[in-house]
Motif scaffolding. Sequence first.
Motif, PDB file in Angstrom:
ATOM      1  N   ILE A   1       0.850  -1.188   0.000  1.00  9.14           N
ATOM      2  CA  ILE A   1       0.000   0.000   0.000  1.00  9.14           C
ATOM      3  C   ILE A   1       0.890   1.244   0.000  1.00  9.14           C
ATOM      4  CG2 ILE A   1      -1.896  -1.110   1.256  1.00  9.14           C
ATOM      5  CD1 ILE A   1      -0.933   0.442   3.758  1.00  9.14           C
TER       6      ILE A   1
ATOM      7  N   TRP B   1      -7.866   2.146   5.053  1.00  7.68           N
ATOM      8  CA  TRP B   1      -6.716   1.803   5.885  1.00  7.68           C
ATOM      9  C   TRP B   1      -7.118   1.564   7.335  1.00  7.68           C
ATOM     10  CZ3 TRP B   1      -5.639   0.653   1.638  1.00  7.68           C
ATOM     11  CH2 TRP B   1      -4.684   1.140   0.768  1.00  7.68           C
TER      12      TRP B   1
ATOM     13  N   CYS C   1      -3.552  -0.913  -3.545  1.00  8.35           N
ATOM     14  CA  CYS C   1      -3.563  -1.932  -2.489  1.00  8.35           C
ATOM     15  C   CYS C   1      -3.520  -3.288  -3.179  1.00  8.35           C
ATOM     16  CB  CYS C   1      -4.814  -1.815  -1.625  1.00  8.35           C
ATOM     17  SG  CYS C   1      -4.919  -3.082  -0.319  1.00  8.35           S
TER      18      CYS C   1
END
Length: 487
Positions: A272, A315, A295
């Motif tokens: 990420i 996140w 991601c």
Amino acid sequence: MRTALRIAYVLVLCIVFTCSKSKETKPKDSATSNPNIILFVSDDHGMDALGCYGNQIIKTPNLDKLASEGVKFTNAYCTSASCAASRSVILSGLYGHATGSYGHVHDYHHFSTYDNVKSLSNRLTEAGYVTARIGKYHVAPEAVYQFDEVLEADPRNTVEMADASKAVIHSKKPFFLYFCTDDPHRGHPFTPEKWDMPNSFGNKKEGYKDVEQITYSPDEVLVPAFLPDTKQTREEIAQYYQSVSRIDQGFGRLMHHLKDANKLENTIVIYISDNGMAFPGAKTTVYETGIKLPCIIKDPTSNKKGITNTAKISWVDLTPTILDFANVSYDKTAFHGKSFKNIIDTENPKGWDAIYASHTFHEITMYYPMRVVIDKNYKLIWNIAWRLEYPFASDLWAASTWQSIYRNDIEYFGPRKVKDYLFRPEFELFNLENDPLETNNLADNEKYSEVLESMKVKLKKFQKDTSDPWMIMWDHESSLQGTGVNL
């Protein structure tokens, strides 16, 4: 005879019970039952600069391979497009407005997470993992974000970082490696000798040891639609690409070490970025280019490969997801996020169509709180301090990409007027399907009044559920202020 039979029967029951009990209480071998986990976090890397996300110019073969062997998310979001604030969320599963992680943790800024927060690394250590970090840290205090080992290497040389991680990879216990690069963040000094010189993005003429210098011509780079297509923009994107290609090489070296250790088949790998590319209009904003990020996850136990997952994840979901991967039990109410482990290899999972974002500061002089809800195609931004001029991060203000517009008094910065970038309305409502560049604000359009009000209701509920102190700014409601007593 009957007595003898009864004794034999009792003996058999005892043996069966004893064997069964010993089987149930046998301690779990964590080295074989729990996977290793690598969380690789780059610094200011947007979706624009990866081959697997559609860029045919940039060279990122190792990350592209990860996507072909795992799953690529196309709707993954950070909660704040600011390095420290984003990283606190990654490691806590909580929004920064609820933990005191409002912005940068440089000693001058002194933002810091409350000491009662229990982070991902601390939880994994308690579960028997070896936890190690290398590269950019940018969270505080250390007692909250504790790691068993702190590895040393040049955070601009990801190959060197990978080599420094070999001992952890060869650990006999399951390991959690938090691998954080300085690339492709803008390089120091942020202010060049001449205003129109491109930032280095950490690149050096002499290069880095064991790293192949992959350079790009400004003429060949792809300029994202939100940026002005100028000489200065192209020169800076070329430098940015070079920095990204250095990340890719280090990632490839890390996977090589994993293979040598015979641990490819029991290691979860997650790639990420903390926030979008370091250009005005992306980093520090809550526009899509600032918070919608790459991601890529490879779970070697999954039989599905090359999956593209459209779920909206955040996140704030990473900590519970990683704990699920690690088979670590936890109280679901301890996090604002939720695990997406069970839908990773599903292309279009149901029920994953909303996310929230929360930005308050970047640097301490950059107070501009924004709260966001995205529900299906609609996105609402609440600019709480909308009467203020939108503040610039020091590296973005000095960028030749911005200065080329500012110094020449040009009306537009990409598709958006400069005055509209600097002075924003209180509410911005967008239909992302029809308006991916977020330039057509529907908040004042009567046709969308019901949509606006329903999105406001969702935003208020989010703030209440996550104990957001800025909820008071709706109507000066004071319930979140507490008693005034320092408990």
